[in-house]
Design a protein around this motif. Structure first.
Motif, PDB file in Angstrom:
ATOM      1  N   ASP A  29      -6.523  41.128  53.649  1.00 28.51           N
ATOM      2  CA  ASP A  29      -6.015  41.147  52.893  1.00 28.51           C
ATOM      3  C   ASP A  29      -5.868  41.918  52.312  1.00 28.51           C
ATOM      4  O   ASP A  29      -6.809  42.443  51.752  1.00 28.51           O
ATOM      5  N   VAL A  30      -4.942  42.557  51.595  1.00 23.95           N
ATOM      6  CA  VAL A  30      -4.641  43.485  50.329  1.00 23.95           C
ATOM      7  C   VAL A  30      -4.892  42.974  49.025  1.00 23.95           C
ATOM      8  O   VAL A  30      -3.977  42.170  49.244  1.00 23.95           O
ATOM      9  N   VAL A  31      -5.551  43.636  48.290  1.00 24.68           N
ATOM     10  CA  VAL A  31      -5.360  42.746  47.132  1.00 24.68           C
ATOM     11  C   VAL A  31      -5.607  43.902  46.128  1.00 24.68           C
ATOM     12  O   VAL A  31      -5.497  45.117  46.713  1.00 24.68           O
ATOM     13  N   ARG A  32      -5.111  43.529  44.887  1.00 27.62           N
ATOM     14  CA  ARG A  32      -5.193  44.611  43.701  1.00 27.62           C
ATOM     15  C   ARG A  32      -6.380  43.913  42.611  1.00 27.62           C
ATOM     16  O   ARG A  32      -6.844  42.868  42.041  1.00 27.62           O
ATOM     17  N   VAL A  33      -7.126  45.462  42.632  1.00 21.54           N
ATOM     18  CA  VAL A  33      -8.946  45.164  41.569  1.00 21.54           C
ATOM     19  C   VAL A  33      -8.243  46.336  40.228  1.00 21.54           C
ATOM     20  O   VAL A  33      -7.979  47.294  40.158  1.00 21.54           O
ATOM     21  N   GLY A  34      -8.288  44.881  38.801  1.00 21.18           N
ATOM     22  CA  GLY A  34      -9.518  45.492  38.169  1.00 21.18           C
ATOM     23  C   GLY A  34      -8.397  45.423  37.476  1.00 21.18           C
ATOM     24  O   GLY A  34      -6.628  45.666  37.616  1.00 21.18           O
ATOM     25  N   LEU A  74      -3.345  45.022  55.008  1.00 21.91           N
ATOM     26  CA  LEU A  74      -2.985  45.972  55.177  1.00 21.91           C
ATOM     27  C   LEU A  74      -2.284  46.919  55.874  1.00 21.91           C
ATOM     28  O   LEU A  74      -2.302  47.212  57.167  1.00 21.91           O
ATOM     29  N   SER A  75      -0.716  47.463  55.717  1.00 18.14           N
ATOM     30  CA  SER A  75       0.408  47.825  56.498  1.00 18.14           C
ATOM     31  C   SER A  75       0.863  48.906  56.313  1.00 18.14           C
ATOM     32  O   SER A  75       0.514  49.301  55.118  1.00 18.14           O
ATOM     33  N   VAL A  76       1.915  49.321  57.484  1.00 20.97           N
ATOM     34  CA  VAL A  76       2.174  50.569  57.156  1.00 20.97           C
ATOM     35  C   VAL A  76       3.450  50.339  56.787  1.00 20.97           C
ATOM     36  O   VAL A  76       4.115  49.303  57.625  1.00 20.97           O
ATOM     37  N   GLU A  77       5.029  51.328  56.525  1.00 22.67           N
ATOM     38  CA  GLU A  77       5.580  51.483  56.382  1.00 22.67           C
ATOM     39  C   GLU A  77       7.103  52.046  57.767  1.00 22.67           C
ATOM     40  O   GLU A  77       6.214  53.521  58.095  1.00 22.67           O
ATOM     41  N   LEU A  78       6.943  51.687  58.649  1.00 25.46           N
ATOM     42  CA  LEU A  78       7.317  52.521  60.308  1.00 25.46           C
ATOM     43  C   LEU A  78       9.575  52.498  59.494  1.00 25.46           C
ATOM     44  O   LEU A  78      10.301  51.718  59.778  1.00 25.46           O
TER      45      LEU A  78
END
Length: 586
Positions: A29-34, A74-78
């Motif tokens: 999972d992607v997270v936002r830290v701090g 984590l993903s990319v925009e295509l």
């Protein structure tokens, strides 16, 4: 961002952060830290305690600060806008960030990979009411003068098209809906999002059916890369790995090139950025950047993002492959990628394997190269795409027993071995013809339009390689007893081998003519050298001195044949006639 829960930091160790109370989290999972809102990815979970790989500098981040889970990998925009872009390792557009923030990029920004403002002209190729499934091409966008971007139905969506329209749209605008059986209608936009660590699923995998022409004589002639193949370019510092990668990116027979600078020095990516916009595509004459995507995560950028950069690049490459294009990836260098893995593994306190690398190093490298291949694409219309991977490896001191080199050689089918001794002799490309190999040699014949020429080329390659191997044996004898002690035929073999090395295998990347050689010219040049060999043997048999034969004026013409422009290849035939005349007049 869908907030699924909030944990808190309990420990910071370089690019790895330990967070507690992550009960709703999943692996990757992607997270936002701090408080700085840094982007990270969960790489280890244990009873609600998560180890997070942070893709930005963690200086100043401390225990007690919040960690927010996005619930997505984590993903990319295509979509349209990828080509001509330069991204960092997690697809943040560096040119946009430079305009917004200047030379020093702030932490915690969330600039999307594709512009939300730019509009693209969309033209549908299907009609309302048609049944579609994943991979079907529903329309096209002319992204650049060299690339027709094909808009495909995303994975997991199938049903009947509704409301399909043409016009100018941003990547977030809905261009149609797909009515799914027993489900909610799915909105289709010009953009897809795709997880980077999960390979995009193609249709059937196919065998390579021909070589991927690079214009580099030592590669195309002796060690060709198959269509959808994998290659490794190991070598010590200063042997020309990056120049080989740049040459392949410029001239390889691919519709799209994805260049990943994962861990190399910033000046090398700067060379790409300054050279490529000025270069012309050899087929169309348009700027080369109109079919190139650049990913820069150089040695002074975050280590953790370097580990993700190769996955970002190869996911973008798979997307273009699924459109039916020939795609080539240059990864420079996978050693720096492996070092990033080693640092993350150390911070996670995992048991190290050989040279401190994680025990899963070989599996990670194999899973990366296994995403290459020639495939039958999913969806309609029927089409084939291919993805070829060329990875540079930088072993310490050029030691080929290095773990990264050995793990790579277990999976790739082409080995271009760069040698210091050749680089020191100013022989470039410094690819050693005695230790390199290719398992795609049989496909080179399929690359020639004329079957007769293909058959002759196969025989000439075998003859040339035999002469080079004979030279290696003869040089040992010459060092001991001198060249006068060997037979006249062996002296001819030495002279011809020297001509093959210096006049054929040596290639000047900075010469406007010699930088690229077509298959047709490669055939003509090699035929010329071996024709001289044949005539020299005949002259020696008649009693002429071997060294005198190779001092004829025509020897200089053979040496200069590499500088004959492609449109004047016929003049090489005239040199053969000159050989006959001068040997006859001896």
């Amino acid at each position: 961002m869908a907030e699924l829960g909030q944990g808190k930091i309990i420990k910071v160790s370089g690019p790895v952060v330990l967070a507690d109370e992550m009960t709703d989290a999943k692996m990757y999972d992607v997270v936002r830290v701090g408080d700085a809102n840094l982007i990270g990815e969960i790489v280890e979970l244990d009873s609600g305690r998560a180890s997070i790989q942070v893709y930005e500098d963690t200086t100043g981040v401390g225990p007690g600060e919040p960690v927010k889970n996005t619930g997505a990998p984590l993903s990319v925009e295509l979509g349209p806008g990828l080509v001509s872009s330069i991204y960092d390792g997690i697809q943040r557009p560096l040119d946009v960030l430079y305009e917004l923030e200047g030379s020093f990029i702030e932490r915690g920004n969330a600039v999307p990979g594709l512009s939300r403002d730019k509009k693209w002209e969309f033209k549908p190729v299907l009609e309302d009411g048609e049944e579609v499934s994943p991979g079907d091409i529903i329309g096209e966008v002319q992204e650049s003068s060299l690339l027709l971007h094909k808009i495909m139905v995303p994975p997991g969506v199938s049903g009947k098209l509704k409301g399909l329209k043409s016009g100018s749209f941003t990547v977030e605008d809905t261009i149609c809906q797909v009515e799914q059986a027993g489900g909610e209608p799915a909105d289709i936009t010009l953009m897809q999002k795709c997880p980077v660590r999960t390979p995009r699923q193609p249709g059937k995998r196919l065998k390579p059916n021909r070589a991927m022409i690079t214009g580099q004589r030592v590669i195309d002639t002796f060690f060709p890369l198959g269509l959808g193949g994998t290659a490794c370019v190991p070598g010590p510092f200063g042997t020309g790995k990056t120049v080989v990668q740049h040459q392949l990116a410029k001239w390889i027979d691919a519709d799209i090139v994805v260049y990943i600078g994962c861990g190399e020095r910033g000046n090398e990516m700067t060379d790409v950025l300054t050279e490529f916009p000025e270069l012309k595509d050899p087929k169309s004459g348009k700027p080369l950047m109109e079919r190139v995507v650049l990913i820069a995560n150089t040695s002074n950028m975050p280590v953790a993002a370097r580990e993700a950069s190769v996955y970002t690049g190869i996911t973008i490459a798979e997307y273009f492959r699924d459109m039916g294009y020939k795609v080539a990836i240059m990864a420079d260098s996978t050693s720096r990628w492996a070092e990033a893995m080693r640092e993350i593994s150390t911070r996670l306190e995992e048991m190290p394997a050989e040279e401190g690398y994680p025990a899963y190093l070989g599996a990670r490298i194999a899973s990366f190269y296994e995403r290459a291949g020639r495939v039958s694409c999913l969806g309609k219309p029927e089409r084939e795409g291919c993805l070829s991977i060329i990875g540079a490896v930088s072993p310490p001191g050029g030691d080929l027993s290095d773990s990264v080199v050995q793990s790579t050689l277990h999976v790739v089918k082409v080995f271009w071995s760069l040698q210091s001794k050749l680089a020191q002799q100013r022989h470039f490309p410094a690819i050693d013809w005695l230790t390199s190999y290719s398992f795609y040699k049989q496909y080179l014949k399929e690359s020639f339009e004329d079957d007769e020429i293909a058959g002759k080329m196969d025989g000439m390659i075998a003859e040339a390689m035999a002469l080079l191997e004979q030279e290696a044996d003869l040089l040992e004898i010459v060092r001991l007893v001198g060249s006068e002690a060997i037979s006249s035929n062996d002296q001819v073999a030495l002279k011809t081998s020297k001509s093959i090395r210096e006049d054929y295998l040596h290639q000047n990347a900075f010469h406007k003519v010699d930088t690229y050689t077509s298959l047709k010219k490669q055939y003509a040049m090699l035929e010329l050298i071996l024709y001289m060999h044949k005539k020299a043997l005949e002259a020696v048999k008649k009693g002429h001195d071997a060294s005198k034969v190779f001092r004829l004026e025509v020897a200089d013409d053979i040496a200069r044949a590499k500088y004959i422009p492609e449109e004047q290849i016929e003049s090489i035939e005239e040199i053969k006639q000159k050989i006959d005349q001068e040997i006859q007049n001896m």
